[in-house]
Design a protein around this motif. Structure first.
Motif, PDB file in Angstrom:
ATOM      1  N   ALA A   1      85.396 -19.210  43.042  1.00  0.00           N
ATOM      2  CA  ALA A   1      85.929 -19.039  44.403  1.00  0.00           C
ATOM      3  C   ALA A   1      85.396 -17.756  45.035  1.00  0.00           C
ATOM      4  CB  ALA A   1      87.457 -19.023  44.363  1.00  0.00           C
ATOM      5  N   PHE A   2      85.298 -16.720  44.214  1.00  0.00           N
ATOM      6  CA  PHE A   2      84.799 -15.441  44.728  1.00  0.00           C
ATOM      7  C   PHE A   2      83.352 -15.570  45.224  1.00  0.00           C
ATOM      8  CE2 PHE A   2      82.297 -11.598  43.720  1.00  0.00           C
ATOM      9  CZ  PHE A   2      82.858 -10.712  44.634  1.00  0.00           C
ATOM     10  N   TYR A   3      82.476 -16.132  44.384  1.00  0.00           N
ATOM     11  CA  TYR A   3      81.062 -16.196  44.777  1.00  0.00           C
ATOM     12  C   TYR A   3      80.821 -17.220  45.893  1.00  0.00           C
ATOM     13  CZ  TYR A   3      79.870 -13.102  40.944  1.00  0.00           C
ATOM     14  OH  TYR A   3      79.780 -12.009  40.122  1.00  0.00           O
ATOM     15  N   ILE A   4      81.645 -18.274  45.958  1.00  0.00           N
ATOM     16  CA  ILE A   4      81.538 -19.207  47.085  1.00  0.00           C
ATOM     17  C   ILE A   4      81.793 -18.447  48.384  1.00  0.00           C
ATOM     18  CG2 ILE A   4      82.713 -21.150  48.219  1.00  0.00           C
ATOM     19  CD1 ILE A   4      83.057 -22.352  45.348  1.00  0.00           C
ATOM     20  N   GLN A   5      82.792 -17.597  48.364  1.00  0.00           N
ATOM     21  CA  GLN A   5      83.102 -16.795  49.551  1.00  0.00           C
ATOM     22  C   GLN A   5      81.969 -15.813  49.855  1.00  0.00           C
ATOM     23  OE1 GLN A   5      85.993 -17.218  51.462  1.00  0.00           O
ATOM     24  NE2 GLN A   5      84.851 -15.920  52.892  1.00  0.00           N
ATOM     25  N   VAL A   6      81.411 -15.214  48.804  1.00  0.00           N
ATOM     26  CA  VAL A   6      80.328 -14.237  48.988  1.00  0.00           C
ATOM     27  C   VAL A   6      79.137 -14.881  49.708  1.00  0.00           C
ATOM     28  CG1 VAL A   6      78.569 -12.860  47.772  1.00  0.00           C
ATOM     29  CG2 VAL A   6      80.969 -12.794  47.031  1.00  0.00           C
TER      30      VAL A   6
ATOM     31  N   LEU B   1      93.771 -23.219  41.141  1.00  0.00           N
ATOM     32  CA  LEU B   1      94.507 -22.000  41.493  1.00  0.00           C
ATOM     33  C   LEU B   1      94.213 -21.596  42.941  1.00  0.00           C
ATOM     34  CD1 LEU B   1      93.743 -19.993  38.215  1.00  0.00           C
ATOM     35  CD2 LEU B   1      95.883 -21.186  38.789  1.00  0.00           C
ATOM     36  N   THR B   2      95.126 -20.807  43.489  1.00  0.00           N
ATOM     37  CA  THR B   2      94.925 -20.276  44.842  1.00  0.00           C
ATOM     38  C   THR B   2      94.558 -18.804  44.734  1.00  0.00           C
ATOM     39  OG1 THR B   2      96.676 -21.757  45.589  1.00  0.00           O
ATOM     40  CG2 THR B   2      95.966 -20.027  47.122  1.00  0.00           C
TER      41      THR B   2
ATOM     42  N   ASP C   1      72.591 -17.945  42.619  1.00  0.00           N
ATOM     43  CA  ASP C   1      72.474 -18.395  41.221  1.00  0.00           C
ATOM     44  C   ASP C   1      73.799 -18.222  40.490  1.00  0.00           C
ATOM     45  OD1 ASP C   1      69.845 -19.094  41.446  1.00  0.00           O
ATOM     46  OD2 ASP C   1      69.058 -17.553  40.085  1.00  0.00           O
ATOM     47  N   ILE C   2      74.383 -17.039  40.619  1.00  0.00           N
ATOM     48  CA  ILE C   2      75.630 -16.763  39.899  1.00  0.00           C
ATOM     49  C   ILE C   2      76.735 -17.700  40.386  1.00  0.00           C
ATOM     50  CG2 ILE C   2      77.401 -15.029  39.390  1.00  0.00           C
ATOM     51  CD1 ILE C   2      75.292 -12.864  39.600  1.00  0.00           C
ATOM     52  N   ARG C   3      76.797 -17.909  41.706  1.00  0.00           N
ATOM     53  CA  ARG C   3      77.788 -18.854  42.232  1.00  0.00           C
ATOM     54  C   ARG C   3      77.636 -20.226  41.541  1.00  0.00           C
ATOM     55  NH1 ARG C   3      76.562 -21.624  47.805  1.00  0.00           N
ATOM     56  NH2 ARG C   3      74.964 -22.432  46.380  1.00  0.00           N
ATOM     57  N   ASP C   4      76.395 -20.685  41.477  1.00  0.00           N
ATOM     58  CA  ASP C   4      76.166 -22.004  40.885  1.00  0.00           C
ATOM     59  C   ASP C   4      76.602 -22.041  39.411  1.00  0.00           C
ATOM     60  OD1 ASP C   4      75.265 -22.832  43.311  1.00  0.00           O
ATOM     61  OD2 ASP C   4      73.145 -22.911  42.763  1.00  0.00           O
ATOM     62  N   HIS C   5      76.292 -20.967  38.671  1.00  0.00           N
ATOM     63  CA  HIS C   5      76.695 -20.926  37.255  1.00  0.00           C
ATOM     64  C   HIS C   5      78.216 -20.997  37.125  1.00  0.00           C
ATOM     65  CE1 HIS C   5      72.833 -18.295  36.649  1.00  0.00           C
ATOM     66  NE2 HIS C   5      72.554 -19.546  36.951  1.00  0.00           N
ATOM     67  N   GLU C   6      78.911 -20.241  37.968  1.00  0.00           N
ATOM     68  CA  GLU C   6      80.379 -20.204  37.849  1.00  0.00           C
ATOM     69  C   GLU C   6      80.994 -21.539  38.261  1.00  0.00           C
ATOM     70  OE1 GLU C   6      80.994 -17.849  36.164  1.00  0.00           O
ATOM     71  OE2 GLU C   6      80.204 -15.934  36.851  1.00  0.00           O
ATOM     72  N   VAL C   7      80.420 -22.165  39.277  1.00  0.00           N
ATOM     73  CA  VAL C   7      80.925 -23.488  39.688  1.00  0.00           C
ATOM     74  C   VAL C   7      80.696 -24.498  38.559  1.00  0.00           C
ATOM     75  CG1 VAL C   7      80.511 -25.427  41.266  1.00  0.00           C
ATOM     76  CG2 VAL C   7      80.716 -23.092  42.171  1.00  0.00           C
ATOM     77  N   ILE C   8      79.548 -24.401  37.918  1.00  0.00           N
ATOM     78  CA  ILE C   8      79.262 -25.300  36.785  1.00  0.00           C
ATOM     79  C   ILE C   8      80.250 -25.037  35.644  1.00  0.00           C
ATOM     80  CG2 ILE C   8      77.576 -25.756  34.949  1.00  0.00           C
ATOM     81  CD1 ILE C   8      75.405 -25.348  37.241  1.00  0.00           C
ATOM     82  N   HIS C   9      80.485 -23.772  35.332  1.00  0.00           N
ATOM     83  CA  HIS C   9      81.469 -23.443  34.282  1.00  0.00           C
ATOM     84  C   HIS C   9      82.844 -24.022  34.652  1.00  0.00           C
ATOM     85  CE1 HIS C   9      79.007 -19.614  33.039  1.00  0.00           C
ATOM     86  NE2 HIS C   9      78.471 -20.720  32.576  1.00  0.00           N
TER      87      HIS C   9
ATOM     88  N   ALA D   1      90.804 -20.961  34.156  1.00  0.00           N
ATOM     89  CA  ALA D   1      91.442 -20.139  35.191  1.00  0.00           C
ATOM     90  C   ALA D   1      90.508 -19.028  35.656  1.00  0.00           C
ATOM     91  CB  ALA D   1      92.750 -19.553  34.654  1.00  0.00           C
ATOM     92  N   LEU D   2      89.883 -18.342  34.700  1.00  0.00           N
ATOM     93  CA  LEU D   2      88.980 -17.236  35.065  1.00  0.00           C
ATOM     94  C   LEU D   2      87.749 -17.750  35.800  1.00  0.00           C
ATOM     95  CD1 LEU D   2      89.210 -15.115  31.779  1.00  0.00           C
ATOM     96  CD2 LEU D   2      90.367 -14.684  33.953  1.00  0.00           C
ATOM     97  N   GLU D   3      87.226 -18.882  35.349  1.00  0.00           N
ATOM     98  CA  GLU D   3      86.043 -19.441  36.017  1.00  0.00           C
ATOM     99  C   GLU D   3      86.389 -19.907  37.431  1.00  0.00           C
ATOM    100  OE1 GLU D   3      83.146 -19.059  34.921  1.00  0.00           O
ATOM    101  OE2 GLU D   3      83.277 -18.858  32.741  1.00  0.00           O
TER     102      GLU D   3
END
Lengths: 241, 263
Positions: free
Chosen positions: A84-89, A131-132, A107-115, A77-79
């Motif tokens: 979603a946040f960094y994709i928007q950023v 989640l929305t 880079d951070i976006r990619d890490h979070e998407v991978i997580h 859920a947190l990931e």
């Protein structure tokens, strides 16, 4: 140690139904204040008075489940929110985003998407739904707002993983959580250094205690702290149990 | 030092902690200050609670002393570095002062937690038997070693999480230190990258990229939870390796740190 805030009691019984947005905001702000995250949540709740980041979720009810599955869904859920946040950023870069900043945030976006996708795959048919997110309170055109939110998400992620560790029973999952939390801590340090370069903020006295330790926060308090950023109503009462 | 926070922590482990403290206090007041026995009661009650909070298994004591060895090493390293005239540029002083402060705090915490079981501080050779001869006169060498020590610290704590599962409160403390070492590592890596002119070295570890290659073995791992993540979410191998930090065994860490420790 703060307990879950009881919405019915705190919102004033049935009067809660006619509570104005202002009242709800005030209530939820104080609920935020009551969490162990302290200053983090205060910063989030006060960051933008033009929006109401704390309107309760209007999406679906989502139960994270129990035991280790509950912990993994909690992380998932947190990931999801972070991804979603960094994709928007990156989709709508803030004004004046430098190449160096864009490289870091990508880079951070990619890490979070991978997580996110890793947890989804690991959980299989036990995974919660997608989640929305509700990022209405974040002005993605402004550097300060975006980096401030990024700091909040990363510090919260670190505190969440640190608090979840002792709830995990399978040592393999514990190691996995350990492999991820240190990456979240690296993110937190770099984001904090972007906000206030060459300062002590990367591991600042605002977030660490007098033993030089990061926070470790229980799921109930983390879920209360992030509820304004997700439309679904997440319950994690049995996470790790 | 927030005494209430400490008591709260103990309360989580020992539900009767407050009761026992109150009992000790009552006895104290009832006996007045004159009685040495009574005034001894508070520290004794407190000590027994502390003991219970840190009721480590033999395994946990080993882990904590292992952690203490590494924290002693880091603490002494930054004390010497921060004290060396002309070593750290003014622009970076705040960062290393903050890192050094945390290492001192970690040492103090572990010494207190271990009590009589704490190992004594070893003597260190920061030149690494001559490998880093200019460690405290050349900033480039200093940041190189700093980034390596922090990344090794992250790997070391991570490698011990499983060994602390039977001691949940100690596990949590270890995790709380682990993420701080990772914060340090991210910033130290970026400073080292700038000094070394190596843009491939970021705050996170791409493949096994680092200033001292030997200590990053295994960081390039692509398999998590038994599944090879190559191509996950259409992301690059670089991103997949960055997204997960890898542990080191105690033996591997001591092999790395060994030359710093004088026999």
């Amino acid at each position: 140690m703060n307990k879950n805030t009881d919405t019915k009691n705190s919102s004033g019984k049935r009067e809660g139904e006619i509570a104005s947005v202002v009242n709800r905001r005030l209530f939820l702000r104080s609920a935020g204040l009551a969490t162990s995250l302290g200053t983090i949540v205060i910063a989030a709740a006060c960051s933008d008075d033009d929006h109401d980041p704390m309107i309760p979720g209007t999406g679906d009810a989502v139960d994270l489940g129990s035991g280790d599955i509950g912990v993994l869904n909690y992380a998932y859920a947190l990931e999801q929110l972070e991804a979603a946040f960094y994709i928007q950023v990156i989709t709508t870069p803030y004004m004046g985003m430098s190449d160096a900043e864009k490289a870091i945030l990508t880079d951070i976006r990619d890490h979070e998407v991978i997580h996110r996708d890793f947890f989804k795959a690991a959980l299989g048919d036990k995974a919660i739904k997608g989640l929305t997110p509700n990022f209405g309170a974040i002005d993605f055109s402004k550097r300060d707002a975006v980096l401030g939110a990024a700091k909040l998400f990363e510090d919260t992620g670190v505190a969440a993983y640190n608090g979840a560790g002792k709830l995990i029973k399978d040592p393999n999952y514990l190691l996995l959580a350990g492999k991820i939390v240190s990456v979240e801590a690296r993110h937190a340090a770099v984001i904090r250094d972007l906000i206030n370069p060459k300062s002590a903020d990367f591991a600042g006295d605002d977030i660490l205690d007098a033993n030089g330790m990061d926070k470790a926060v229980a799921p109930a308090d983390i879920l209360a702290a992030v509820k304004g950023f997700v439309k679904d109503t997440i319950t994690g009462a049995n996470v790790g149990k | 030092m927030d005494i209430f926070k400490i008591i709260d922590k103990f309360q989580q482990i020992d539900g009767d902690a407050i009761g026992r403290l109150e009992y000790a206090s009552r006895r104290h007041f009832m006996n007045r200050i004159g009685s040495k026995l009574a005034s001894a009661a508070i520290p004794m009650a407190f000590a027994s609670i502390v003991n219970k909070a840190f009721a480590q298994s033999a395994g946990a004591i080993d882990v904590l002393n292992y952690a203490l060895t590494l924290e002693y090493l880091e603490d002494e390293f930054y004390k010497a570095g921060n004290a060396a005239a002309g070593l750290i540029p003014a622009s970076d002083k705040v960062i290393f002062t903050q890192i050094g402060k945390h290492e001192t705090q970690h040492v103090a915490f572990l010494v207190k937690a271990l009590g009589a079981k704490a190992i004594t501080k070893p003597s260190f050779d920061f030149t690494y038997k001559g490998g880093f001869a200019d460690i405290f006169s050349n900033y480039k060498t200093f940041v190189t070693v700093s980034s390596a020590l922090e990344d090794t610290g992250v790997r070391a704590y991570k490698g011990q999480a499983g060994a602390l599962q039977m001691d949940p409160q100690i596990l949590e403390y270890a995790l709380q230190v682990h993420s701080v070492e990772a914060r340090h590592a991210a910033v130290a890596r970026r400073l080292a990258a700038a000094q070394l002119g190596n843009p491939a070295m970021k705050g996170w570890i791409t493949g096994k990229e680092g200033a001292v290659p030997a200590i990053y073995a295994g960081e390039e791992n692509m398999t998590q939870g038994g599944v090879n993540l190559k191509g996950l979410a259409s992301k690059s191998d670089a991103a997949v390796t960055e997204a997960f930090d890898e542990p080191l065994t105690k033996e591997a860490v001591l092999a790395i740190a060994g030359p710093f420790i004088k026999p």
